[in-house]
Design a protein around this motif. Structure first.
Motif, PDB file in Angstrom:
ATOM      1  N   ARG A   8      -7.796 -31.890   6.589  1.00  0.00           N
ATOM      2  CA  ARG A   8      -9.126 -32.242   6.622  1.00  0.00           C
ATOM      3  C   ARG A   8      -9.393 -33.218   5.484  1.00  0.00           C
ATOM      4  O   ARG A   8      -9.691 -32.893   4.595  1.00  0.00           O
ATOM      5  CB  ARG A   8     -10.026 -31.133   6.712  1.00  0.00           C
ATOM      6  N   THR A   9      -8.901 -34.403   5.602  1.00  0.00           N
ATOM      7  CA  THR A   9      -9.155 -35.502   4.524  1.00  0.00           C
ATOM      8  C   THR A   9     -10.599 -36.281   4.945  1.00  0.00           C
ATOM      9  O   THR A   9     -11.233 -36.064   5.600  1.00  0.00           O
ATOM     10  CB  THR A   9      -8.099 -36.470   4.951  1.00  0.00           C
ATOM     11  N   ILE A  16     -14.703 -37.763  12.415  1.00  0.00           N
ATOM     12  CA  ILE A  16     -15.432 -36.822  13.037  1.00  0.00           C
ATOM     13  C   ILE A  16     -17.231 -37.206  12.985  1.00  0.00           C
ATOM     14  O   ILE A  16     -17.889 -36.969  13.982  1.00  0.00           O
ATOM     15  CB  ILE A  16     -15.222 -35.582  12.846  1.00  0.00           C
ATOM     16  N   ALA A  17     -17.677 -37.251  11.827  1.00  0.00           N
ATOM     17  CA  ALA A  17     -18.958 -37.346  11.669  1.00  0.00           C
ATOM     18  C   ALA A  17     -19.397 -38.939  12.251  1.00  0.00           C
ATOM     19  O   ALA A  17     -20.704 -38.981  12.512  1.00  0.00           O
ATOM     20  CB  ALA A  17     -19.246 -37.542   9.923  1.00  0.00           C
ATOM     21  N   GLY A  18     -18.509 -39.845  12.640  1.00  0.00           N
ATOM     22  CA  GLY A  18     -18.942 -40.880  13.103  1.00  0.00           C
ATOM     23  C   GLY A  18     -19.459 -40.774  14.585  1.00  0.00           C
ATOM     24  O   GLY A  18     -19.660 -41.877  15.199  1.00  0.00           O
ATOM     25  N   LEU A  19     -18.754 -39.676  15.267  1.00  0.00           N
ATOM     26  CA  LEU A  19     -19.102 -39.568  16.401  1.00  0.00           C
ATOM     27  C   LEU A  19     -20.415 -38.996  16.857  1.00  0.00           C
ATOM     28  O   LEU A  19     -21.355 -38.547  16.121  1.00  0.00           O
ATOM     29  CB  LEU A  19     -18.204 -38.265  17.254  1.00  0.00           C
ATOM     30  N   ALA A  23     -20.473 -35.136  20.902  1.00  0.00           N
ATOM     31  CA  ALA A  23     -19.095 -35.076  21.022  1.00  0.00           C
ATOM     32  C   ALA A  23     -18.474 -34.435  19.772  1.00  0.00           C
ATOM     33  O   ALA A  23     -17.123 -34.205  20.000  1.00  0.00           O
ATOM     34  CB  ALA A  23     -18.573 -36.650  21.048  1.00  0.00           C
ATOM     35  N   ARG A  24     -19.234 -33.983  18.782  1.00  0.00           N
ATOM     36  CA  ARG A  24     -18.517 -33.315  17.607  1.00  0.00           C
ATOM     37  C   ARG A  24     -17.936 -31.991  17.957  1.00  0.00           C
ATOM     38  O   ARG A  24     -16.962 -32.062  17.462  1.00  0.00           O
ATOM     39  CB  ARG A  24     -19.839 -33.437  16.467  1.00  0.00           C
ATOM     40  N   ALA A  78      -6.404 -41.579  14.400  1.00  0.00           N
ATOM     41  CA  ALA A  78      -7.553 -42.502  14.941  1.00  0.00           C
ATOM     42  C   ALA A  78      -8.403 -41.617  15.970  1.00  0.00           C
ATOM     43  O   ALA A  78      -7.726 -40.824  16.596  1.00  0.00           O
ATOM     44  CB  ALA A  78      -6.962 -43.851  15.713  1.00  0.00           C
ATOM     45  N   VAL A  79      -9.693 -41.848  16.039  1.00  0.00           N
ATOM     46  CA  VAL A  79     -10.537 -41.469  17.219  1.00  0.00           C
ATOM     47  C   VAL A  79     -11.022 -42.581  17.896  1.00  0.00           C
ATOM     48  O   VAL A  79     -11.476 -43.339  17.344  1.00  0.00           O
ATOM     49  CB  VAL A  79     -11.545 -40.585  16.346  1.00  0.00           C
ATOM     50  N   VAL A  80     -10.723 -42.385  19.191  1.00  0.00           N
ATOM     51  CA  VAL A  80     -11.148 -43.319  20.290  1.00  0.00           C
ATOM     52  C   VAL A  80     -12.375 -42.622  20.983  1.00  0.00           C
ATOM     53  O   VAL A  80     -12.228 -41.717  21.566  1.00  0.00           O
ATOM     54  CB  VAL A  80     -10.203 -43.939  21.039  1.00  0.00           C
ATOM     55  N   TRP A  81     -13.744 -43.354  20.836  1.00  0.00           N
ATOM     56  CA  TRP A  81     -14.824 -42.621  21.709  1.00  0.00           C
ATOM     57  C   TRP A  81     -14.850 -43.187  22.897  1.00  0.00           C
ATOM     58  O   TRP A  81     -15.078 -44.486  22.579  1.00  0.00           O
ATOM     59  CB  TRP A  81     -16.015 -42.519  20.711  1.00  0.00           C
ATOM     60  N   THR A  82     -15.037 -42.515  24.137  1.00  0.00           N
ATOM     61  CA  THR A  82     -14.970 -43.175  25.135  1.00  0.00           C
ATOM     62  C   THR A  82     -16.391 -43.411  25.969  1.00  0.00           C
ATOM     63  O   THR A  82     -16.906 -43.957  26.736  1.00  0.00           O
ATOM     64  CB  THR A  82     -14.258 -42.622  26.318  1.00  0.00           C
TER      65      THR A  82
END
Length: 83
Positions: A8-9, A16-19, A23-24, A78-82
């Protein structure tokens, strides 16, 4: 208890906060599941090197992670939000 640990960097927290809010929770639930056994719920990402993996969190998106079998650490790449 699992030996795997999801790092958890600040990068992870920002991703995660940007989702979107809805979606979180699915993303956090995926993180918990990854700490149980990341290989059971992921698929190779790109060429199968046994380290770089991808997992979806519902219909919301996909996480690309790096699984280090020696240290048992999981690093979010990376997180890819669809959405």
């Amino acid at each position: 208890m699992s030996e795997w640990r999801f790092l958890r960097t600040p990068h992870t927290i920002d991703q995660i906060a940007g989702l979107p809010v809805e979606a979180r929770l699915p993303a956090l639930e995926l993180i918990d599941a990854l700490e149980t056994d990341p290989y059971a719920i992921t698929a190779p990402y790109g060429e199968d090197d046994g380290l770089t993996r991808a997992a979806s969190f519902g219909d919301w998106g996909t996480m690309v992670i790096l699984c280090n079998p020696i240290t048992k650490r999981i690093t979010l790449l990376a997180v890819v939000w669809t959405g």
